[in-house]
Design a protein around this motif. Structure first.
Motif, PDB file in Angstrom:
ATOM      1  N   HIS A   1       0.862  -1.178   0.000  1.00 27.30           N
ATOM      2  CA  HIS A   1       0.000   0.000   0.000  1.00 27.30           C
ATOM      3  C   HIS A   1       0.901   1.230   0.000  1.00 27.30           C
ATOM      4  O   HIS A   1       1.655   1.442   0.962  1.00 27.30           O
ATOM      5  CB  HIS A   1      -0.893  -0.014   1.257  1.00 27.30           C
ATOM      6  N   ALA A   2       0.850   2.012  -1.039  1.00 25.96           N
ATOM      7  CA  ALA A   2       1.740   3.179  -1.126  1.00 25.96           C
ATOM      8  C   ALA A   2       1.259   4.115  -2.211  1.00 25.96           C
ATOM      9  O   ALA A   2       0.734   3.675  -3.237  1.00 25.96           O
ATOM     10  CB  ALA A   2       3.169   2.743  -1.446  1.00 25.96           C
ATOM     11  N   ARG A   3       1.437   5.399  -1.956  1.00 25.02           N
ATOM     12  CA  ARG A   3       1.140   6.378  -2.984  1.00 25.02           C
ATOM     13  C   ARG A   3       2.329   6.435  -3.929  1.00 25.02           C
ATOM     14  O   ARG A   3       3.485   6.344  -3.502  1.00 25.02           O
ATOM     15  CB  ARG A   3       0.873   7.744  -2.348  1.00 25.02           C
TER      16      ARG A   3
ATOM     17  N   ASP B   1      -2.091   6.040  -9.455  1.00 32.68           N
ATOM     18  CA  ASP B   1      -2.191   6.840  -8.240  1.00 32.68           C
ATOM     19  C   ASP B   1      -1.556   6.141  -7.044  1.00 32.68           C
ATOM     20  O   ASP B   1      -0.772   6.709  -6.307  1.00 32.68           O
ATOM     21  CB  ASP B   1      -3.673   7.131  -7.947  1.00 32.68           C
ATOM     22  N   LYS B   2      -1.898   4.879  -6.864  1.00 33.69           N
ATOM     23  CA  LYS B   2      -1.573   4.226  -5.614  1.00 33.69           C
ATOM     24  C   LYS B   2      -1.371   2.726  -5.828  1.00 33.69           C
ATOM     25  O   LYS B   2      -2.104   2.098  -6.587  1.00 33.69           O
ATOM     26  CB  LYS B   2      -2.773   4.433  -4.671  1.00 33.69           C
TER      27      LYS B   2
ATOM     28  N   ARG C   1      -1.907  -0.940  -4.536  1.00 33.94           N
ATOM     29  CA  ARG C   1      -2.921  -1.505  -3.638  1.00 33.94           C
ATOM     30  C   ARG C   1      -2.647  -2.945  -3.222  1.00 33.94           C
ATOM     31  O   ARG C   1      -3.370  -3.491  -2.421  1.00 33.94           O
ATOM     32  CB  ARG C   1      -4.307  -1.349  -4.271  1.00 33.94           C
TER      33      ARG C   1
ATOM     34  N   TYR D   1       8.004   5.772  -3.719  1.00 33.19           N
ATOM     35  CA  TYR D   1       6.719   5.460  -3.085  1.00 33.19           C
ATOM     36  C   TYR D   1       6.594   6.219  -1.773  1.00 33.19           C
ATOM     37  O   TYR D   1       7.576   6.429  -1.069  1.00 33.19           O
ATOM     38  CB  TYR D   1       6.625   3.963  -2.750  1.00 33.19           C
ATOM     39  N   ASP D   2       5.342   6.570  -1.455  1.00 32.93           N
ATOM     40  CA  ASP D   2       5.051   7.138  -0.148  1.00 32.93           C
ATOM     41  C   ASP D   2       4.214   6.078   0.591  1.00 32.93           C
ATOM     42  O   ASP D   2       3.065   5.837   0.243  1.00 32.93           O
ATOM     43  CB  ASP D   2       4.252   8.440  -0.378  1.00 32.93           C
TER      44      ASP D   2
ATOM     45  N   LEU E   1       1.939   3.697   2.786  1.00 34.62           N
ATOM     46  CA  LEU E   1       0.685   3.827   3.527  1.00 34.62           C
ATOM     47  C   LEU E   1       0.495   2.584   4.389  1.00 34.62           C
ATOM     48  O   LEU E   1       1.097   1.540   4.144  1.00 34.62           O
ATOM     49  CB  LEU E   1      -0.494   3.948   2.550  1.00 34.62           C
TER      50      LEU E   1
ATOM     51  N   ASP F   1      -9.931   5.419  -5.255  1.00 34.49           N
ATOM     52  CA  ASP F   1     -10.166   5.776  -6.670  1.00 34.49           C
ATOM     53  C   ASP F   1     -11.659   5.817  -6.973  1.00 34.49           C
ATOM     54  O   ASP F   1     -12.087   6.418  -7.949  1.00 34.49           O
ATOM     55  CB  ASP F   1      -9.490   4.749  -7.595  1.00 34.49           C
TER      56      ASP F   1
ATOM     57  N   ASN G   1      -5.587  -5.087   1.084  1.00 32.18           N
ATOM     58  CA  ASN G   1      -4.376  -4.885   0.270  1.00 32.18           C
ATOM     59  C   ASN G   1      -3.773  -6.235  -0.129  1.00 32.18           C
ATOM     60  O   ASN G   1      -2.652  -6.581   0.254  1.00 32.18           O
ATOM     61  CB  ASN G   1      -3.348  -4.052   1.033  1.00 32.18           C
TER      62      ASN G   1
END
Ligand code: PCD
Length: 793
Positions: free
Chosen positions: A58-60, A106-107, A109, A137-138, A140, A160, A366
């Protein structure tokens, strides 16, 4: 083959259907290594595609730098989600009307999700170049637990979807809640049990892959791909990629096992198509083993609470269940649209109940998407496991023999067609003889005596029973469609002048032996040897439309189509014969391969004579149109409902908690048996799968969302070493609506065996007061169960 033939069922060598020793027509090709799989396809100038996958769950996505990869001398293209977004191809529909990212925009998952792809001159360069792509990556907070996914404040995975503020996917119910409550309120005995069917994976021997060849001049796409449903895939590509459907040809050559894994469209297939369009060259993509395990369709992942109500003397009154279904990051479940929980509604099993109710909540987590029917007609495996486990829990509570409890509650033969409390209409069944045959083969009473002796000595022997009814052969089309495509099957048959024939199917074999069994069906109906019938499948340019092979639907649907199309050709042959014999068509009698004049068997013409005449000079009788060929689309009036009785004997080592499956008796009833040897092979394979699921297989995740089943070192598949010599038998209860009475069988053993094995292990552990333990029953789980410490699943 067929050593345990029940009385009244004889092989007839004159008829190819049911012939015990008919070998598989496809095997000469396979045993010589001359099969032709997708990875065998080589085209001039072909490039190779590799996919960059997310290392985290899980990451932006902050940024991707592809410059170094693009500079690699052998790289032809690097494509990211942003590129796809500009082509409006970044998202695609799933089989359950959700959407799934082709490449992350975007992300991320789930771990293993597709982030970018490289097309290069060879496979190795493509893989090397993946390492040159820099991704930021950011991170989450990942959600891998279904209960946590439902908690307030849990991180929202599907942001989304507009307005989405939680991880709720859908709610579904079936049966009658109030009636069930009333039955439970009055019952003498109510038993409850939490039961988990863990996430498992079909893990076919051949991984998924494709070769895409887009011809920009003709605007034509040819796609070789590992698909169980070539026609449905073609339509979906037309919709997803906006290509005209008549310019798409999907070829599904030999497939190295499907088991439901090759039903969905995966991002990799779409990437291969994009790769070919972008480079103007044919592009091959083949997954490796880990990619297959980590990112493609999983199965099961149901957390169930089962409740059963009964009278003190063992009459089952009702069953109720609450399920939390883990659908992963995108709802990619393979099921007809009207059935978001597949055919889970058959959780009432083979029993005549007063009431039943199920409530299900599905969630996003996830984890990889899927919910494919791994050797399971749309969640029937989960349903059968639930009912057969909970019935055993009831038997334990009542102190009643589990076989006796089942015999007491079976739907009776005179009750068929039987409508269940959840609305399914079982076409036919005769359960008690099947159960008794299994008991006879197993020597059930003797086994119980042996067990009592061993128990007295402190040895842990267990006997497990399961009895299942499956619903296989989806349609009918009025109730069933996948993404708007009705579940019917086409079939086309042509007879050549010399009396040889070619039959074209819409279904697609992945090892089941369709080239043999469909030739047997046509041979039976047309009176020509199966060797004279060529079976064509797996090429949308050369076969009629239909929804493909899964949910054991080929025999119930396409098998029916093949029989009916052959009868249609036979009707045309009758007209030709009437001209040849100079009598009216009504005065002709059909007997295996020939028409003769009623009352005069010597005035006869064979199908071969007729075929030559039909193609010869001179006029043909009035009423004969076209050629000696026919085409139909078969829309089944109902599913077919095979059943079976399984008995498993295990020994548990008290020192190591290792489970050994010592014996396994499987008695199956799939109606008319087309090829007993093939059926036997299907059963052996499914039982082996069952041992895997019951004792070894699980796709687990750690708290960070790392997949712990990403290689065959961790995801343990059963081999010949872990399984006993299977003991099989059968009974025959034909389907009343299928033209030759056949029901599906391909998944029966996978559906029926896990509960038999788990019931046996729980039975072995009864001296410890164990009533339930969750799969897979690895030594550590069995050890914990013996010590009364159930671990969280
Ligand atoms: N059969 C006979 N008889 C009868 C029935 C049947 O003979 N009665 C046969 C047939 O013909 C074929 C087989 O047997 O051949 C089978 O069938 P069915 O049941 O119909 O089925 P199908 O459709 O064909 O197939 C499918 C299945 C499934 S579904 C699965 S899983 C699996 C199985 O199949 N897969 C596989 N098996 C198998 N095998 C092999 N080898 N491989 C594979 O992959 Mo799903 O839903 O997809 O999950």
């Amino acid at each position: 083959v067929d050593d345990h033939k029940p009385a009244g069922f004889e092989d007839n060598d004159q008829h190819p259907v049911g012939h015990g020793r008919m070998l598989r027509k496809e095997d000469p090709r396979f045993v010589r290594g001359r099969g032709n799989y997708v990875d065998d396809v080589q085209l001039p100038g072909m490039l190779h595609l590799a996919i960059l996958r997310a290392p985290v769950a899980h990451a932006r996505l902050v940024g991707i730098d592809t410059t170094a990869a693009e500079a690699h001398p052998k790289v032809k293209a690097v494509v990211t989600g942003a590129t796809l977004e500009s082509l409006n191809l970044a998202w695609m529909p799933t089989l359950s009307n959700d959407v799934q990212a082709v490449l992350v925009t975007d992300k991320v998952r789930f771990q293993g999700q597709e982030v970018a792809f490289v097309v290069a001159e060879d496979r190795y360069s493509a893989r090397d170049a993946l390492e040159l792509i820099e991704v930021e990556y950011d991170l989450l907070d990942p959600v891998v637990d279904v209960r946590r996914a439902l908690e307030e404040g849990a991180p929202v995975i599907r942001d989304d979807i507009e307005g989405k503020t939680d991880n709720h996917c859908f709610d579904w119910e079936t049966g009658d809640a109030a009636a069930t409550e009333a039955v439970f309120a009055q019952a003498d005995v109510v038993v409850e049990q939490d039961i988990v069917y863990p996430r498992v994976h079909p893990a076919p021997m051949e991984t998924c892959g494709a070769v895409a060849d887009f011809d920009p001049v003709e605007g034509r796409l040819t796609l070789w791909s590992t698909t169980q449903a070539p026609h449905a895939h073609r339509t979906l590509y037309a919709i997803v990629a906006g290509l005209p459907e008549h310019k798409i040809r999907v070829i599904s050559p030999d497939i190295g096992g499907g088991f439901g894994n090759k039903v969905p469209i995966y991002p990799g297939y779409v990437c291969a198509v994009v790769g070919s369009i972008v480079t103007g060259k044919p592009v091959k993509w083949m997954e490796d083993r880990s990619e297959n395990l980590v990112s493609t369709g999983f199965a099961r992942d149901y957390v169930m609470r089962g409740e059963i109500a009964a009278t003190r003397d063992g009459r089952i009154l009702g069953i109720r269940t609450h399920v939390i279904a883990d659908h992963g990051a995108f709802n990619g479940t393979a099921a007809p649209v009207k059935y978001p929980a597949g055919f889970f509604g058959v959780f009432t099993g083979s029993y005549d109940l007063e009431a039943a109710y199920c409530h299900m909540t599905a969630v996003y987590t996830n984890k990889a998407p899927g919910g494919v029917a791994y050797a399971c007609s749309f969640r029937i495996t989960e349903a059968v496991y639930l009912v057969e486990r909970i019935v055993d829990c009831l038997a334990a509570e009542l102190g009643m023999d589990p076989v006796r409890l089942r015999l007491k509650n079976f739907i009776k033969p005179e009750q068929f067609p039987y409508t269940t409390k959840t609305g399914w209409v079982y076409d036919s069944g005769n359960y008690e003889p099947t159960m008794r045959e299994a008991m006879r083969l197993a020597g059930y009473e003797e086994l119980r005596r042996e067990q009592a002796e061993k128990r007295a000595r402190g040895e842990l022997m267990g006997i497990g029973v399961s009895f299942f009814t499956e619903a296989v052969g989806a349609g009918p089309r009025k109730h069933m469609d996948i993404l708007g495509l009705g579940m019917a099957d086409g079939c086309e048959l042509r007879v050549h002048p010399t009396g040889k024939a070619v039959v074209r199917l819409s279904v697609q074999s992945q090892g089941q032996g369709h080239e043999t069994t469909f030739a047997q069906i046509v041979g039976e109906e047309l009176g020509i040897p199966p060797a004279d019938v060529d079976v064509v499948h797996g090429d949308t340019d050369n076969t009629p439309f239909g929804l493909g092979t899964y949910g054991s639907r080929s025999t119930p649907v396409s098998g029916a189509a093949a029989a009916l199309v052959a009868r249609k050709v036979r009707d045309k042959a009758r007209i030709v014969a009437s001209g040849m014999l100079e009598v009216s068509a009504d005065d002709l009698v059909w007997e295996k391969g020939a028409f003769h004049v009623a009352g005069d068997p010597s005035a006869a013409v064979t199908i071969q004579d007729i075929a030559m005449r039909a193609h010869g000079a001179g006029d043909l009788p009035e009423g004969y149109e076209g050629a000696l060929e026919a085409q139909i689309t078969y829309n089944p009036p109902n599913l077919t409902y095979p059943h079976g009785a399984y008995i498993c004997v295990v020994d548990v080592d008290p020192g190591t908690a290792q489970v050994k499956v010592r014996r396994f008796v499987a008695v199956d009833d799939c109606g008319t048996r087309i090829n007993p040897m093939i059926i036997e092979g299907q059963i052996h394979g499914g039982l082996t799968d069952g041992v895997g699921m019951a004792l070894m297989e699980i796709i687990a995740f750690d708290e960070d969302g790392n997949c712990l089943g990403g290689s065959l070192m961790d995801y343990l598949l059963p081999t010949a070493v872990e399984v006993p010599d299977w003991e099989t038998g059968f009974t025959v209860t034909p389907s009343p609506h299928h033209p030759i009475g056949a029901k599906g069988v391909g998944e029966s053993a996978t559906v029926g065996s896990p509960p038999a094995i788990v019931n046996a292990v729980v039975d072995a552990l009864a001296p410890f007061g164990v009533r339930h333990a969750d799969m897979p029953l690895t030594p550590s789980r069995v050890w914990d169960a013996m010590r009364g410490q159930a671990r969280p699943p």
